[in-house]
Design a protein around this motif. Structure first.
Motif, mmCIF file in Angstrom:
data_model
loop_
_atom_site.group_PDB
_atom_site.id
_atom_site.type_symbol
_atom_site.label_atom_id
_atom_site.label_comp_id
_atom_site.label_asym_id
_atom_site.label_seq_id
_atom_site.Cartn_x
_atom_site.Cartn_y
_atom_site.Cartn_z
ATOM 1 N N ILE A 93 0.849 -1.183 0.000
ATOM 2 C CA ILE A 93 0.000 0.000 0.000
ATOM 3 C C ILE A 93 0.887 1.237 0.000
ATOM 4 C CG2 ILE A 93 -0.247 -0.006 2.526
ATOM 5 C CD1 ILE A 93 -3.114 1.122 2.041
ATOM 6 N N GLN A 94 0.638 2.124 -0.928
ATOM 7 C CA GLN A 94 1.361 3.391 -1.020
ATOM 8 C C GLN A 94 0.369 4.529 -0.853
ATOM 9 O OE1 GLN A 94 4.660 4.316 -3.895
ATOM 10 N NE2 GLN A 94 3.126 5.643 -4.822
ATOM 11 N N THR A 95 0.683 5.442 0.046
ATOM 12 C CA THR A 95 -0.138 6.628 0.230
ATOM 13 C C THR A 95 0.555 7.812 -0.426
ATOM 14 O OG1 THR A 95 0.878 7.189 2.352
ATOM 15 C CG2 THR A 95 -1.059 5.759 2.400
ATOM 16 N N GLN A 96 -0.247 8.722 -0.963
ATOM 17 C CA GLN A 96 0.309 9.875 -1.672
ATOM 18 C C GLN A 96 -0.627 11.067 -1.492
ATOM 19 O OE1 GLN A 96 1.936 8.980 -5.618
ATOM 20 N NE2 GLN A 96 1.038 10.869 -6.378
ATOM 21 N N PRO A 97 -0.847 11.509 -0.238
ATOM 22 C CA PRO A 97 -1.771 12.629 -0.024
ATOM 23 C C PRO A 97 -1.269 13.908 -0.684
ATOM 24 C CG PRO A 97 -0.557 12.129 1.984
ATOM 25 C CD PRO A 97 -0.256 11.035 1.014
ATOM 26 N N VAL A 98 -2.179 14.595 -1.363
ATOM 27 C CA VAL A 98 -1.883 15.871 -2.028
ATOM 28 C C VAL A 98 -2.729 16.946 -1.357
ATOM 29 C CG1 VAL A 98 -1.930 17.148 -4.200
ATOM 30 C CG2 VAL A 98 -1.360 14.697 -4.194
ATOM 31 N N ILE A 99 -2.060 17.978 -0.802
ATOM 32 C CA ILE A 99 -2.757 19.014 -0.038
ATOM 33 C C ILE A 99 -2.351 20.389 -0.565
ATOM 34 C CG2 ILE A 99 -3.143 20.016 2.247
ATOM 35 C CD1 ILE A 99 -2.429 17.299 3.430
ATOM 36 N N PRO A 100 -3.306 21.165 -1.106
ATOM 37 C CA PRO A 100 -3.004 22.532 -1.561
ATOM 38 C C PRO A 100 -3.151 23.535 -0.417
ATOM 39 C CG PRO A 100 -5.226 21.943 -2.201
ATOM 40 C CD PRO A 100 -4.674 20.757 -1.445
ATOM 41 N N LEU A 101 -2.227 24.496 -0.362
ATOM 42 C CA LEU A 101 -2.265 25.545 0.649
ATOM 43 C C LEU A 101 -2.149 26.896 -0.046
ATOM 44 C CD1 LEU A 101 0.271 23.933 3.148
ATOM 45 C CD2 LEU A 101 -2.225 23.908 3.342
ATOM 46 N N PRO A 102 -3.100 27.809 0.157
ATOM 47 C CA PRO A 102 -3.012 29.119 -0.492
ATOM 48 C C PRO A 102 -1.919 29.976 0.139
ATOM 49 C CG PRO A 102 -4.902 29.031 0.983
ATOM 50 C CD PRO A 102 -4.330 27.652 0.954
ATOM 51 N N LEU A 103 -1.160 30.671 -0.712
ATOM 52 C CA LEU A 103 -0.145 31.625 -0.270
ATOM 53 C C LEU A 103 -0.539 33.000 -0.809
ATOM 54 C CD1 LEU A 103 3.123 29.582 -0.992
ATOM 55 C CD2 LEU A 103 1.891 29.789 1.182
ATOM 56 N N TRP A 107 -0.580 32.839 -5.349
ATOM 57 C CA TRP A 107 0.215 31.619 -5.363
ATOM 58 C C TRP A 107 -0.401 30.555 -4.467
ATOM 59 C CZ3 TRP A 107 4.231 30.872 -8.652
ATOM 60 C CH2 TRP A 107 4.742 32.010 -9.282
ATOM 61 N N ASN A 108 -0.156 29.302 -4.838
ATOM 62 C CA ASN A 108 -0.507 28.139 -4.021
ATOM 63 C C ASN A 108 0.748 27.325 -3.750
ATOM 64 O OD1 ASN A 108 -3.287 28.663 -3.952
ATOM 65 N ND2 ASN A 108 -3.628 27.565 -5.876
ATOM 66 N N LEU A 109 0.756 26.653 -2.603
ATOM 67 C CA LEU A 109 1.773 25.653 -2.304
ATOM 68 C C LEU A 109 1.094 24.302 -2.282
ATOM 69 C CD1 LEU A 109 4.606 24.729 -1.385
ATOM 70 C CD2 LEU A 109 3.866 25.170 0.977
ATOM 71 N N ILE A 110 1.534 23.407 -3.157
ATOM 72 C CA ILE A 110 0.960 22.064 -3.247
ATOM 73 C C ILE A 110 1.954 21.094 -2.628
ATOM 74 C CG2 ILE A 110 -0.121 20.369 -4.749
ATOM 75 C CD1 ILE A 110 -1.387 23.156 -4.926
ATOM 76 N N THR A 111 1.527 20.378 -1.589
ATOM 77 C CA THR A 111 2.395 19.394 -0.940
ATOM 78 C C THR A 111 1.970 17.993 -1.364
ATOM 79 O OG1 THR A 111 1.051 19.107 1.060
ATOM 80 C CG2 THR A 111 2.617 20.943 1.024
ATOM 81 N N SER A 143 2.881 27.163 -7.225
ATOM 82 C CA SER A 143 2.147 27.238 -8.481
ATOM 83 C C SER A 143 1.265 28.479 -8.503
ATOM 84 C CB SER A 143 1.272 25.990 -8.645
ATOM 85 O OG SER A 143 0.492 26.052 -9.820
ATOM 86 N N PRO A 144 1.146 29.157 -9.651
ATOM 87 C CA PRO A 144 0.246 30.317 -9.740
ATOM 88 C C PRO A 144 -1.193 29.922 -9.424
ATOM 89 C CG PRO A 144 1.703 30.217 -11.641
ATOM 90 C CD PRO A 144 1.875 28.925 -10.912
#
Length: 302
Positions: A93-103, A107-111, A143-144
Motif C-alpha cells: 500500500i502506497q499513500t500519496q496525499p496531495v494538499i493545496p495551501l493558499p499563499l 500563489w498556491n503551495l501544493i504538498t 504554483s500560480p
C-alpha cells in the motif's frame, strides 16, 4: 508472499466492486458532461473544484498535480519477474496525499508526500524477502493560483531515509528540484512531471543517490466519469554503469471518477511493460497498478 498476493487481489476486488457499484448522486451536477460546460467553467472547476463539481471536472482536477484539490490516493503496485527466480516485488500500500495551501491571492503551495509499505523479495532465493516501510518522498510545488493555458508548478523534493531495513531504502538524505507543466484542452490532459534527487547526507558505506524521474501523462476523459490514461514513470540512475541507467515502461489503463455514497473517489487500474531495462541489474518485466483515491473538493461559499 501469499499475504502480498491476497492484498493485490483485495485491491482488484475493490476496484471491480467500485466500478460496478450504483453510487448515490446527492449532487445533480455530478453527472454533467464536460461538453455541457463552457470552456471557462471547465477551466475554473478543473483548477479549483468545489463540492458541486461534476465527475468530468473532478477527473481533470485529479489529472492536474497542482490543482486546488485535496486527494488521498491508496495504491498497490506489483512488479513482476525480477531476477533468476522471477520474483515479484509488491508495494502493498502506497499513500500519496496531495494538499493545496493558499499563499495569498496569487500563489498556491501544493504538498505531495509519498510513503509505502513494501515487500522486497530476496531475488537470489526462490522464497523469502523483507517487508516494511520504505523511504518517504515529500515534494513541494509553488504554483500560480490563476494560471493561463499552461499550468505549472516547481519546488524542492526530498528523500528521507525512513526505511525499516537497508534493502527497502537508500539510507541517504536526498534533495533536488521538481517541476510539472501541463495543458488541458477540451477533454484532454497533457503534461510532464520531472525531478532529480541528489544525496547530501548519510552513511559513507551506502551508495550515493543521483536519481532522475520523468512521468509524462496523457489522459482523455470519457462520459460518466470514465477516462483513459497513459502515465508511465521513467527512471534513470545516473550513477549506474552504461547500459544499466534507464528503466522505461510503456502502457496505460482506465479509471473512473464516481461517488461512494457522498464521497467522490477516483479508481483506476493500469499495466506497464518495461521496454528498456538495465542490462545487468535485475529488474521487473512489467508492472500492475491499482488505485483508489479519496477526493475532497472545497465547499462552495455561502
Amino acid at each position: 508472499m501469499r499475504r502480498v498476493l491476497k492484498v493485490a487481489l483485495l485491491f482488484a476486488l475493490l476496484f471491480s466492486i467500485t466500478v460496478t457499484a450504483h453510487a448515490q448522486d446527492p449532487e445533480p451536477n455530478f453527472n454533467k458532461e464536460l461538453d455541457q460546460e463552457t470552456p471557462q467553467q471547465q477551466k475554473q472547476e478543473a483548477q479549483r473544484p468545489d463540492a458541486k463539481a461534476s465527475a468530468g471536472d473532478l477527473a481533470k482536477a485529479t489529472q492536474n498535480p497542482v490543482a486546488s484539490l485535496i486527494s488521498v490516493p491508496l495504491q498497490n503496485f506489483t512488479d513482476f519477474n525480477i531476477g533468476p527466480f522471477n520474483r515479484n516485488r509488491n508495494t502493498v500500500i502506497q499513500t500519496q496525499p496531495v494538499i493545496p495551501l493558499p499563499l495569498g491571492q496569487n500563489w498556491n503551495l501544493i504538498t505531495r508526500t509519498i510513503g509505502a509499505l513494501v515487500f522486497q523479495p530476496d531475488i537470489t532465493q526462490p522464497h523469502q524477502g523483507t517487508f516494511g516501510l520504505n523511504d518517504i518522498n515529500p515534494s513541494f510545488f509553488f504554483s500560480p493560483a490563476n494560471p493561463g493555458k499552461l499550468i505549472w508548478g516547481a519546488g524542492p523534493t526530498f528523500l528521507i531515509p525512513t526505511a525499516t531495513d537497508n534493502v527497502l531504502g537508500t539510507g541517504k538524505f536526498s534533495i533536488g528540484p521538481s517541476a510539472v507543466a501541463l495543458v488541458q484542452p477540451g477533454k484532454w490532459t497533457l503534461g510532464v512531471l520531472v525531478s532529480n534527487l541528489f544525496s547530501v547526507a548519510g552513511p559513507s558505506d551506502r551508495a550515493n543517490v543521483n536519481a532522475f524521474t520523468l512521468q509524462y501523462f496523457i489522459n482523455y476523459n470519457l462520459k460518466k466519469g470514465y477516462y483513459v490514461t497513459l502515465a508511465p514513470i521513467i527512471t534513470a540512475n545516473w550513477n549506474a554503469p552504461s547500459g544499466n541507467v534507464w528503466l522505461v515502461p510503456v502502457g496505460g489503463g482506465i479509471g473512473r471518477i464516481m461517488r461512494l455514497g457522498f464521497q467522490p473517489v477516483n479508481v483506476s487500474v493500469q499495466a506497464y511493460g518495461n521496454a528498456k531495462r538495465p542490462d545487468n541489474f535485475p529488474s521487473p518485466t512489467w508492472q500492475l497498478k491499482f488505485q483508489i483515491a479519496f477526493l475532497y473538493p472545497k465547499r462552495p461559499k455561502g
